[in-house]
Scaffold this active site. Structure first.
Site, PDB file in Angstrom:
ATOM      1  N   ASP A 172       8.609  30.742 -18.970  1.00 57.12           N
ATOM      2  CA  ASP A 172       7.748  30.948 -17.601  1.00 57.12           C
ATOM      3  C   ASP A 172       8.787  31.184 -16.678  1.00 57.12           C
ATOM      4  O   ASP A 172       9.572  30.290 -16.290  1.00 57.12           O
ATOM      5  CB  ASP A 172       6.820  29.837 -17.256  1.00 57.12           C
ATOM      6  CG  ASP A 172       5.893  30.082 -16.173  1.00 57.12           C
ATOM      7  OD1 ASP A 172       5.352  31.299 -16.156  1.00 57.12           O
ATOM      8  OD2 ASP A 172       5.740  29.251 -15.389  1.00 57.12           O
ATOM      9  N   HIS A 209       4.562  24.336 -15.168  1.00 51.64           N
ATOM     10  CA  HIS A 209       5.317  25.508 -15.489  1.00 51.64           C
ATOM     11  C   HIS A 209       5.885  25.139 -17.120  1.00 51.64           C
ATOM     12  O   HIS A 209       5.684  26.280 -17.850  1.00 51.64           O
ATOM     13  CB  HIS A 209       6.593  25.470 -14.797  1.00 51.64           C
ATOM     14  CG  HIS A 209       6.295  25.527 -13.513  1.00 51.64           C
ATOM     15  ND1 HIS A 209       5.589  26.683 -12.838  1.00 51.64           N
ATOM     16  CD2 HIS A 209       6.292  24.640 -12.289  1.00 51.64           C
ATOM     17  CE1 HIS A 209       5.309  26.309 -11.496  1.00 51.64           C
ATOM     18  NE2 HIS A 209       5.875  25.215 -11.378  1.00 51.64           N
ATOM     19  N   ASP A 240       2.482  26.031 -19.050  1.00 49.13           N
ATOM     20  CA  ASP A 240       2.204  27.590 -19.243  1.00 49.13           C
ATOM     21  C   ASP A 240       3.097  28.300 -20.407  1.00 49.13           C
ATOM     22  O   ASP A 240       2.794  29.101 -21.198  1.00 49.13           O
ATOM     23  CB  ASP A 240       2.461  28.383 -17.929  1.00 49.13           C
ATOM     24  CG  ASP A 240       1.271  28.078 -17.142  1.00 49.13           C
ATOM     25  OD1 ASP A 240       0.298  28.019 -17.572  1.00 49.13           O
ATOM     26  OD2 ASP A 240       1.570  28.322 -15.951  1.00 49.13           O
ATOM     27  N   ASP A 294       6.444  35.229 -19.847  1.00 46.60           N
ATOM     28  CA  ASP A 294       5.296  35.504 -18.944  1.00 46.60           C
ATOM     29  C   ASP A 294       5.453  37.053 -18.836  1.00 46.60           C
ATOM     30  O   ASP A 294       6.173  37.683 -18.328  1.00 46.60           O
ATOM     31  CB  ASP A 294       5.576  34.720 -17.754  1.00 46.60           C
ATOM     32  CG  ASP A 294       4.525  35.274 -16.670  1.00 46.60           C
ATOM     33  OD1 ASP A 294       3.617  35.898 -16.942  1.00 46.60           O
ATOM     34  OD2 ASP A 294       4.719  34.474 -15.553  1.00 46.60           O
ATOM     35  N   GLU A 338       0.834  -1.217   0.102  1.00 42.11           N
ATOM     36  CA  GLU A 338       0.032   0.087  -0.181  1.00 42.11           C
ATOM     37  C   GLU A 338       1.058   1.356  -0.010  1.00 42.11           C
ATOM     38  O   GLU A 338       0.640   2.276   0.771  1.00 42.11           O
ATOM     39  CB  GLU A 338      -1.042   0.137   1.362  1.00 42.11           C
ATOM     40  CG  GLU A 338      -1.897  -1.137   1.321  1.00 42.11           C
ATOM     41  CD  GLU A 338      -3.003  -0.982   0.029  1.00 42.11           C
ATOM     42  OE1 GLU A 338      -2.947  -0.205  -0.661  1.00 42.11           O
ATOM     43  OE2 GLU A 338      -3.552  -2.348  -0.077  1.00 42.11           O
TER      44      GLU A 338
END
EC number: 3.1.-.-
Length: 422
Positions: A266, A400, A403, A321, A135
């Site tokens: 970016d 990132h 973008d 950006d 798990e």
């Protein structure tokens, strides 16, 4: 002495995985998948066999120790019975321990909630060389697991022994879960073998189990795909179904011919990395190809400019950006990156950019060339509302390079009839 045929104990799928385990080409064996695949059953049997083959101690872990006795301890006892070797094993409950009588080496049990007890394990005669974390997704971070791994990976082992780690889990629904991001990636370390299995590969299941699975499939296909097929569905809607991610899918010869270049940047500050991306746009085929990237934390503007110049990327436009105009000016005026400009953002520019990428016929990524682009595009998911339903905007984290890619194709999005101003 009675001989046990492993082909009668293992499913055909896991018989092949066992051959991989015996070949000793990897350190880590990660078994993930849906309910009923028998991954934990097989790991338990493999541990019993390995303990009988090698003079080592095996450490078995669950995130919380009080779950050990009724799960992995019972699973290993069952494996001993399935392999018909009960006469060779001693079962102890205080503390929990399974001992191979002919040699004296043992399987020991710990909880990840007390790492100090793991660090303090001493087994001078039979080194702790094997580990199974069951798990795995119960652990909150990859770092928690890394601490445990380092506690086991210590000295060189004597001849006839080797380190071998097993991990098993049902993939969480969230794509952003760390186990999904690490082990669903196209870019895996060479020492790691990952196997995905489902109940469809298990011929030993009861008729009742199969009927229940089919009923869930009929009532709720997304639940079926997550629980029984082990798919990390995230919000239930895949953001980029047009992804083509494969090692070697983009050749050096193709890169040399790529001439319709798009570049985006970016800026990264604090915990966020800087991301520079370089793509080729095949308008005729409506495809984009990831060529190169620079993705790292605390990257100076000088290092960014040096990377661009070193690779002779300065002749192509870079769209960055626009929320960092001073950084753009500095790259242009102080570092000589003249063809850089800010992206023209509007109120719906993010959604429009993501939609444009989603409507391409293909986003082609070679994880050997651009591992960060591959990872982000693979793992990104849609945001959800308070009811858990997806909304048409990607999660604003670990995005990132995505973008930067939106910035890179800004002009193409407008030409294609999609306005960044909405």
């Amino acid at each position: 002495m009675k001989k046990v045929r492993l082909s009668e104990k293992f499913t055909p799928h896991f018989l092949e995985v066992w051959r991989t385990v015996k070949a000793a080409q990897h350190l880590k064996y990660v078994l993930k998948g849906g309910r009923g695949s028998a991954k934990s059953t097989h790991i338990a049997m493999w541990i019993i066999l390995l303990m009988m083959m090698m003079p080592i101690t095996f450490l078995v872990i669950r995130r919380v120790y009080n779950t050990v006795e009724q799960s992995v301890f019972e699973q290993l006892k069952e494996a001993i019975d399935m392999l018909e070797v009960g006469h060779l094993w001693k079962v102890s409950k205080s503390p929990l321990r399974l001992t191979y009588i002919p040699r004296g080496n043992s399987i020991i049990f710990r909880g990840g909630d007390d790492v100090q007890k793991i660090k303090s394990i001493k087994a001078s005669k039979f080194p702790v060389a094997g580990m199974w974390i069951e798990e795995l997704a119960e652990f909150k971070t990859e770092e928690e697991v890394s601490v445990i791994e380092k506690s086991v990976l210590r000295a060189e082992l004597p001849p006839g022994c080797r380190y071998i780690f097993f991990y098993s889990y049902n993939p969480p629904k969230r794509k952003q879960s760390w186990v999904n991001k690490v082990f669903n990636s196209s870019f895996l370390p060479a020492n790691t073998f990952v196997d995905h299995s489902t109940y469809l590969q298990n011929p030993f299941l009861s008729k009742a189990f199969i009927e229940e699975a089919e009923e869930v499939k009929r009532r709720n296909e997304l639940k079926y795909r997550h629980e029984y097929l082990g798919e990390a569905l995230g919000s239930g809607v895949v953001p980029f179904e047009n992804l083509q991610i494969e090692e070697g899918i983009i050749t050096d010869a193709e890169v040399a011919r790529f001439d319709n270049i798009r570049q985006g940047l970016d800026f990264g500050y604090g915990p966020d990395p800087l991301a520079f991306v370089r793509w080729h746009y095949d308008k005729r085929k409506n495809r984009i190809y990831a060529i190169d990237e620079l993705v790292d934390h605390k990257v100076s503007l000088k290092r960014t400019a040096d990377f661009v110049r070193k690779n002779k990327y300065e002749s192509a436009r870079i769209i960055a950006d626009s929320s960092e105009p001073r950084s753009i000016d500095a790259l242009k005026l102080e570092h000589g990156i003249n063809r850089i400009e800010g992206a023209k953002k509007g109120p719906d520019s993010v959604e429009h950019g993501e939609r444009w990428l989603d409507e391409l016929d293909a986003i082609v990524i070679d994880p050997l060339r651009t591992p960060n682009i591959a990872r982000e595009f693979e793992n990104i998911d849609y945001q959800t509302d308070k009811n858990g339903d997806p909304i048409p905007r990607l999660e604003d984290k670990d995005n990132h390079t995505i973008d930067a890619t939106r910035y890179a194709f800004e002009r193409d999005m407008k030409k294609g009839g999609v306005s960044l101003w909405g």
